[in-house]
Design an enzyme around this catalytic site. Structure first.
Site, PDB file in Angstrom:
ATOM      1  N   ALA A   1      90.676  19.398  32.919  1.00 39.92           N
ATOM      2  CA  ALA A   1      90.104  18.207  32.293  1.00 39.92           C
ATOM      3  C   ALA A   1      89.530  18.505  30.908  1.00 39.92           C
ATOM      4  CB  ALA A   1      89.027  17.623  33.192  1.00 39.92           C
TER       5      ALA A   1
ATOM      6  N   ASN B   1      83.771  22.007  36.791  1.00 37.51           N
ATOM      7  CA  ASN B   1      84.731  23.118  36.737  1.00 37.51           C
ATOM      8  C   ASN B   1      85.124  23.391  35.293  1.00 37.51           C
ATOM      9  OD1 ASN B   1      85.425  23.876  39.607  1.00 37.51           O
ATOM     10  ND2 ASN B   1      85.643  21.659  39.676  1.00 37.51           N
TER      11      ASN B   1
ATOM     12  N   HIS C   1      83.106  15.277  27.456  1.00 37.09           N
ATOM     13  CA  HIS C   1      82.724  16.679  27.243  1.00 37.09           C
ATOM     14  C   HIS C   1      82.784  16.992  25.749  1.00 37.09           C
ATOM     15  CE1 HIS C   1      83.313  17.048  31.542  1.00 37.09           C
ATOM     16  NE2 HIS C   1      84.578  16.694  31.422  1.00 37.09           N
TER      17      HIS C   1
END
Ligand SMILES: NC(=O)C1=CN([C@@H]2O[C@H](COP(=O)(O)OP(=O)(O)OC[C@H]3O[C@@H](n4cnc5c(N)ncnc54)[C@H](O)[C@@H]3O)[C@@H](O)[C@H]2O)C=CC1
Ligand SMILES: O=C([O-])CC(=O)C(=O)O
Length: 269
Positions: free
Chosen positions: A123, A191, A221
């Site tokens: 991701a 993760n 993010h």
């Protein structure tokens, strides 16, 4: 072209997308060898509905069927998925990479038997540049994650601190620490921070702030890397998949990585 036989562990948001894509024959050099699921009957019904002929087998039987297993199951199952494949000298692509940190013996197993653990970009973004910068000297890696509160529900850190995500009405910093600490407190949520740390300066020097943010609908993010070769400022806004904790791009990252396995031309590190 060589064909890599793929096993999929876990038929959730990521596993279902992968199974359909691989079985559809659109990733040259791969075939769907088998899958493993928590609920065998449900998995068989879904495979039949999709017209996918792959057998549902126990995790321990993966090495007899496959060259590479994709781990896309809950973090707690990582040992059962990796151990048989790595002992047989085979490859495992690991999505629950946070679960690798307290299990260095899995990396030793890969080394001893000539197997390989592959951590895809998942991701995140920019792991190509971070691994390149790590060949020189990286001074710092910092990550800031913002998620809709419902994408954080169930994390052990929140349970331990008694933090109720339903009660969050404005952007709230809920965690600040190292990638290793974040992986322990949020095993199903960050993760990405662990993948970043493994690409760069490790889980004890990579830091992460986690915000529960009701103003965002995506898993966001932002990464800042300072090194002696480049300064990186990276950002990604992930559209959640069927699983609100998991960005849609995660399965696509695995597909892109599988496509590179046997491709005549390979782009990116
Ligand atoms: N590295 C990365 O960038 C990312 C990693 N992830 C991680 O990938 C993993 C999978 O994510 P999702 O597909 O969204 O999760 P999910 O919860 O949608 O699917 C997991 C599946 O595994 C199955 N399962 C449970 N126990 C099992 C067992 N013993 N054997 C086989 N299957 C079993 C569950 O029934 C479920 O269908 C999670 O650990 C998640 O945290 C998710 C997003 C990004
Ligand atoms: O890292 C994870 O496990 C999931 C995540 O943040 C995302 O999909 O954006």
């Amino acid at each position: 072209m060589t064909t890599t036989r793929i096993a999929i562990a876990g038929l959730g948001a990521i596993g279902r997308t992968l199974a359909a894509k691989i079985a559809g024959g659109t990733i040259p050099g791969t075939s769907l060898a088998c899958v493993a699921a928590r609920d065998e009957a449900k998995a068989k019904a879904w495979l039949a509905e999709q017209g996918i002929a792959a057998p549902v087998v126990p995790l321990a039987d993966f090495p007899a069927h496959a060259d590479l297993a994709v781990e896309c199951a809950p973090a707690a199952v990582i040992e059962e998925i990796c151990t048989p494949m790595l002992t047989a000298g085979k490859k495992v692509m690991v999505l629950s990479c946070g679960a690798l940190l307290p299990r260095p013996h899995l990396m030793e197993l890969a080394k001893t038997h000539g197997g390989q653990i592959i951590v895809p970009t998942g991701a995140l973004l920019g792991l190509d540049a971070v691994t390149a910068a790590a060949e020189g000297t990286i001074h710092s890696v910092r990550m800031i994650t913002r998620k809709p509160p419902k994408g954080l529900v169930g994390a052990p850190y929140l349970v331990e601190k008694g933090l109720d995500m339903d009660a969050v009405t404005e952007p709230t910093l809920i965690f600040s620490g190292t990638a290793r600490e974040a992986a322990k407190g949020f095993p199903a949520n960050v993760n990405v921070a662990v993948a970043l740390s493994l690409a760069g300066i490790g889980p004890d020097r990579t830091t992460i702030d986690i915000w529960a943010d009701p103003t965002v609908t995506r898993n966001c993010h932002a990464i800042e890397v300072d090194s002696d070769s480049a300064k990186l400022s990276l950002a990604i806004e992930n559209i959640p998949s069927d699983n609100p904790k998991t960005g849609r791009i995660t399965a696509l990252s695995v597909i892109a990585a599988l496509r590179k396995l046997n491709a005549p031309v390979r782009v990116g590190t």
